[in-house]
Motif scaffolding. Sequence first.
Motif, PDB file in Angstrom:
ATOM      1  N   TYR A  78       2.098  -5.097  -4.964  1.00  0.00           N
ATOM      2  CA  TYR A  78       2.169  -3.761  -5.572  1.00  0.00           C
ATOM      3  C   TYR A  78       2.011  -3.825  -7.085  1.00  0.00           C
ATOM      4  O   TYR A  78       1.331  -2.993  -7.694  1.00  0.00           O
ATOM      5  CB  TYR A  78       3.494  -3.101  -5.187  1.00  0.00           C
ATOM      6  CG  TYR A  78       3.913  -2.006  -6.128  1.00  0.00           C
ATOM      7  CD1 TYR A  78       3.282  -0.764  -6.108  1.00  0.00           C
ATOM      8  CD2 TYR A  78       4.928  -2.225  -7.069  1.00  0.00           C
ATOM      9  CE1 TYR A  78       3.650   0.236  -6.999  1.00  0.00           C
ATOM     10  CE2 TYR A  78       5.303  -1.237  -7.958  1.00  0.00           C
ATOM     11  CZ  TYR A  78       4.658  -0.006  -7.919  1.00  0.00           C
ATOM     12  OH  TYR A  78       5.022   0.979  -8.816  1.00  0.00           O
ATOM     13  N   TRP A 123       0.932   4.169  -2.976  1.00  0.00           N
ATOM     14  CA  TRP A 123       0.563   5.558  -2.719  1.00  0.00           C
ATOM     15  C   TRP A 123       1.739   6.499  -2.963  1.00  0.00           C
ATOM     16  O   TRP A 123       1.558   7.591  -3.522  1.00  0.00           O
ATOM     17  CB  TRP A 123       0.041   5.713  -1.290  1.00  0.00           C
ATOM     18  CG  TRP A 123      -1.397   5.328  -1.174  1.00  0.00           C
ATOM     19  CD1 TRP A 123      -1.910   4.066  -1.061  1.00  0.00           C
ATOM     20  CD2 TRP A 123      -2.517   6.220  -1.196  1.00  0.00           C
ATOM     21  NE1 TRP A 123      -3.283   4.122  -1.007  1.00  0.00           N
ATOM     22  CE2 TRP A 123      -3.683   5.417  -1.082  1.00  0.00           C
ATOM     23  CE3 TRP A 123      -2.649   7.595  -1.289  1.00  0.00           C
ATOM     24  CZ2 TRP A 123      -4.956   5.964  -1.058  1.00  0.00           C
ATOM     25  CZ3 TRP A 123      -3.920   8.152  -1.263  1.00  0.00           C
ATOM     26  CH2 TRP A 123      -5.062   7.338  -1.157  1.00  0.00           C
ATOM     27  N   GLU A 148      -7.408   1.186  -3.919  1.00  0.00           N
ATOM     28  CA  GLU A 148      -6.321   0.363  -4.445  1.00  0.00           C
ATOM     29  C   GLU A 148      -6.948  -0.727  -5.301  1.00  0.00           C
ATOM     30  O   GLU A 148      -7.358  -1.780  -4.808  1.00  0.00           O
ATOM     31  CB  GLU A 148      -5.521  -0.212  -3.287  1.00  0.00           C
ATOM     32  CG  GLU A 148      -4.814   0.871  -2.466  1.00  0.00           C
ATOM     33  CD  GLU A 148      -5.082   0.793  -0.979  1.00  0.00           C
ATOM     34  OE1 GLU A 148      -5.786  -0.133  -0.543  1.00  0.00           O
ATOM     35  OE2 GLU A 148      -4.616   1.688  -0.254  1.00  0.00           O
ATOM     36  N   ARG A 183       0.839  -1.209   0.000  1.00  0.00           N
ATOM     37  CA  ARG A 183       0.000   0.000   0.000  1.00  0.00           C
ATOM     38  C   ARG A 183       0.871   1.256   0.000  1.00  0.00           C
ATOM     39  O   ARG A 183       0.594   2.218  -0.723  1.00  0.00           O
ATOM     40  CB  ARG A 183      -0.918  -0.020   1.210  1.00  0.00           C
ATOM     41  CG  ARG A 183      -1.780   1.228   1.371  1.00  0.00           C
ATOM     42  CD  ARG A 183      -2.739   1.104   2.528  1.00  0.00           C
ATOM     43  NE  ARG A 183      -3.839   0.195   2.192  1.00  0.00           N
ATOM     44  CZ  ARG A 183      -4.112  -0.936   2.813  1.00  0.00           C
ATOM     45  NH1 ARG A 183      -3.345  -1.319   3.810  1.00  0.00           N
ATOM     46  NH2 ARG A 183      -5.127  -1.685   2.451  1.00  0.00           N
TER      47      ARG A 183
END
Length: 330
Positions: free
Chosen positions: A75, A12, A50, A8
């Motif tokens: 990711y 970001w 996400e 995460r």
Amino acid sequence: MAISSSARKVLWARSGGVCAFPDCLQELTINLKDEESKSLSSAGVPLGEEAHIVSGAPGGPRHDKNYPQARIDSYENLILLCPTHHRLIDKNGGSEFSVEQLHRMKVSHEADQRAGKTDAQRRREEMELRVSAVVEVWATKADLDNWDEFTSRMNDAIPRLTGDHIDALVLEVDWLTTRKWPDAYPEIRRAFRNYRQALIDATRHIRRSMELIEGPGDVYEMYRAHKHQLMTQAEYNESLAEFQFNTDVLYELAFELTKAANFVCDAVRSELDPLFRLEQGVLPLRVGAGLFGSELLTEEYSETESERESPYIGFAALLERVKAQGGASR
């Protein structure tokens, strides 16, 4: 599986907190999925989502049965979008946007975001991402998601652990011994040093006081001399007292190790990632097992303890505490 804190954070950071859909440029707020996110939504603040490029669910948008399940929440399979464009790419089962299109969209957007940063910003970001990844490795090695079960086994009337679990504790100690934390994170460094010492003491006590038991599986339990030989009443009482003392010491070590692990999590949230294990909450200490006599406790250092360079009291002081109390802090 669930999206890890490190995955995460990378998403970001590299997306710049902006929707990756071309020409959207919507700045996003992290969706905490709790009451705070509801209040943000009602206030008109957009929440980032996400989105999965390849769905892990059969029949989901762009699902591929051959895509490794272990990479679904990684990711590389995530793209940061605003709610509107998340719905758009998943419309009609995701048929209007291919996996290749979304990957190109993500790469292009993250390249644009990186180009707008100074060298110092990029170095700082890279350091944060690398340290976050190492913290996630620790969370896996320490098996934080199963801390409840781990402490329950340590605090049972007759503590039992598998050989694999004991080996994992030894390997975790070895791994922590070789870690070098950047100077930019002094609280994380202090917290891990403190946790490592508590883990060393717990592991040593487990290896010294437990024995392999007969039967299926590689299971160790707290040693009881009176289980193996005939004794006089006085010898039996002495053996039982030694067993109880070692069991109480193990409880205190589980108690201290839980506080030390929570101290690490707090340090990570303070210096690196405010959302680290936020949804999971405080690591619990389980006392007892089964439906009866089981209690879940949340143990953290007091303010006074936290201010010490090493909040963990150390093994010698722990032994004295057990003796002074006449048992564990139950």
